[in-house]
Design an enzyme around this catalytic site. Structure first.
Site, short mmCIF file in Angstrom:
data_model
loop_
_atom_site.label_atom_id
_atom_site.label_comp_id
_atom_site.label_asym_id
_atom_site.label_seq_id
_atom_site.Cartn_x
_atom_site.Cartn_y
_atom_site.Cartn_z
N ASP A 124 65.70 101.51 13.39
CA ASP A 124 66.57 102.66 13.11
C ASP A 124 66.30 103.20 11.71
O ASP A 124 67.23 103.57 10.98
CB ASP A 124 68.05 102.29 13.28
N HIS A 148 63.61 107.54 12.65
CA HIS A 148 63.90 108.96 12.39
C HIS A 148 62.96 109.40 11.27
O HIS A 148 63.08 108.91 10.14
CB HIS A 148 65.35 109.12 11.91
N HIS A 180 70.96 99.85 18.74
CA HIS A 180 71.70 99.21 17.63
C HIS A 180 73.10 98.72 18.02
O HIS A 180 74.10 99.21 17.54
CB HIS A 180 71.75 100.10 16.39
N ASN A 221 66.80 113.94 16.37
CA ASN A 221 67.76 114.67 15.51
C ASN A 221 67.09 115.20 14.26
O ASN A 221 67.48 114.89 13.14
CB ASN A 221 68.96 113.77 15.17
O1 DOR Z 1 73.07 105.71 10.47
C1 DOR Z 1 72.46 106.44 11.22
N1 DOR Z 1 71.58 107.35 10.76
N2 DOR Z 1 72.69 106.35 12.53
C2 DOR Z 1 72.20 107.27 13.39
O2 DOR Z 1 72.50 107.19 14.55
C3 DOR Z 1 71.39 108.39 12.91
C4 DOR Z 1 70.73 108.04 11.65
C5 DOR Z 1 70.12 109.24 10.96
O3 DOR Z 1 69.39 109.98 11.61
O4 DOR Z 1 70.35 109.42 9.76
#
Ligand code: DOR
Length: 444
Positions: free
Chosen positions: A308, A66, A237, A98
């Site tokens: 992740d 991300h 995950h 996102n």
């Molecule tokens: O812990 C997380 N953070 N899980 C996710 O699915 C999204 C991610 C985020 O974008 O911060």
């Protein structure tokens, strides 16, 4: 007959991990691609990279990051995120939708690709996020240039993307062909149990709120719909022992990702030591789950390791639980953390390569990456398996400015990163300009 035209780059003197195993051979690169394996030391080349004592691995592909651009650039942007990637030995990333706005239209995808041009240090592709509004359009959009495929959030996490009910999920799965990446937590159960988090007001309650059944129920629903629609899915995950037999029964349709943090950290210690900095979705759980994930790495159930990478600032992470956001940075630490596990024998170097290079290439049909072989992109993660280092926040390029592994001693370190024949990281510093390009896929 091999041509005598000089190579652009000769990678000389290293131990090269090819599909045949670890071989003491030289690699000749021309026009960004592997031109020949096993060439003589004296082969003419414009540039020679002396990698004696080092291992040359196929470029590590982190298929879950991300990077927060557009909209949340105070946490990360495409330049800082990809800089962290190459400093950590990662040569390509798949970035999640996102952001703000979400990447849920062709325009938003094109915007990300335009932003990455000239600023991304590594190769990249972007996921389209599934929503109720675009569920019937994704099949047309998923084949767009630079698209890694479709991502579904079955449970809400950071941001607003959510596909909560089976009807919309069925439409998403029925509407396309590429493998769909899924965050499997059941939204209805998360809502029912939110009071646990609010009442306990302690990040140690995170795995109790987002419990085993929350993950297992979503994975069961997903696998049922994947079977019904015949669509391949990638469960991101995976965190619970309970999901593993379900996934093992669905190998014709489902693939499995685990993260370094779920293999390294465990409750309750991580919450005692790191508090909300250990909070992520799905959560870090007790040791029995970590042990089960390691068994799944050993028995081949796990297909890929993705970081992740989910940066949030220290200030955001320091808010009282559960107002603090979930996620931790990880793209830069994936290689050293996993090499530390290799060093103590938890997995072999070949299995590491399978999980970080060949695995993502196989699952997503990446064109020309995932192995060191003639004609493939000359993407190399060059590591010193004997380097003793300590992971330190000062090394982290992420705008978030922290790592859950600060102070962790590791054996094994990324020394150079080569992308399409160009050295982009050497001895802890970037080299040259950001020249990352969109990843290409077969059959799209
Ligand atoms: O812990 C997380 N953070 N899980 C996710 O699915 C999204 C991610 C985020 O974008 O911060």
């Amino acid at each position: 007959m091999q041509t005598t035209e000089p190579f652009d780059l000769l990678v000389r003197g290293g131990t090269v991990v090819t599909p045949a195993g670890a071989e003491a051979i030289n690699v000749g690169v021309r026009h960004g691609r592997v031109a020949a394996l096993g060439v003589p030391d004296t082969a003419p080349a414009a540039e020679v990279l002396d990698v004696r004592g080092l291992h040359v691995l196929p470029g590590v592909i982190d298929s879950q990051v991300h990077f927060r651009e557009p909209g949340l650039e105070h946490k990360e942007d495409l330049e800082s995120g990809t800089r962290g990637a190459v400093l950590g030995g990662v040569t390509a990333v798949f970035e999640m939708p996102n952001t703000s706005p979400n990447t849920d239209t062709p325009e938003a995808l094109a915007d990300k690709l335009a932003r990455a041009r000239g600023r991304a240090w590594c190769d990249h592709a972007f996921f389209l996020g599934a929503t109720d509004a675009n569920a019937d359009r994704l099949g047309d959009w998923e084949t767009l240039h630079g698209c890694a495929g479709v991502k579904v959030f079955m449970g809400s996490s950071t941001g607003s993307l959510l596909v909560e009910d089976d009807d919309v999920l069925r439409r998403v799965l029925a509407g396309g062909r590429r493998r769909v990446a899924v965050h499997a937590e059941d939204e209805a159960r998360l809502r029912e149990r939110k009071a646990i988090a609010e009442e306990k007001a302690d990040p140690a309650a995170h795995p109790e709120w987002r419990d085993v059944e929350t993950a297992a129920r979503a994975t069961r629903r997903l696998l049922t719909l994947a079977r019904e629609t015949g669509r391949r899915v990638h469960v991101l995950h995976v965190t619970t022992e309970e999901e593993l037999p379900l996934l093992a029964e669905a190998r014709d349709l489902a693939s499995v990702e685990v993260t370094p943090q779920h293999l390294t950290l465990a409750a309750p210690d991580c919450y005692e030591g790191l508090g909300s900095f250990a909070q992520m979705n799905p959560p870090i759980r007790e040791g029995r789950h970590r042990d089960a994930l390691w068994r799944a790495v050993a028995d081949g159930l796990v297909d890929v390791i993705g970081s992740d990478h989910a940066p949030h600032t220290r200030e955001e992470k320091s808010r009282p639980y559960p107002q603090c956001p979930s996620g931790m940075p990880g793209v830069q630490t994936l290689v050293p953390v996993m090499l530390a596990h290799v060093h103590v024998g938890r997995l072999s170097l070949r299995r590491f390569v399978d999980l970080t290079s060949a695995g993502p290439a196989r699952l997503y049909n990446i064109a020309g990456k995932g192995r060191i072989a003639r004609g493939y992109d000359a993407d190399f993660t060059i590591v010193d398996l004997n380097a003793e280092r300590t992971i330190d926040t000062a090394w982290i390029a992420s705008k978030s400015g922290w790592t859950p592994y600060h102070g962790m001693p590791v054996s094994g370190w990324p020394m150079m990163t080569v992308i399409r024949g160009r050295v982009v990281m050497r001895d802890g510093a970037t080299v040259g300009e950001p020249l990352g390009e969109p990843v290409r896929f077969q059959g799209v």
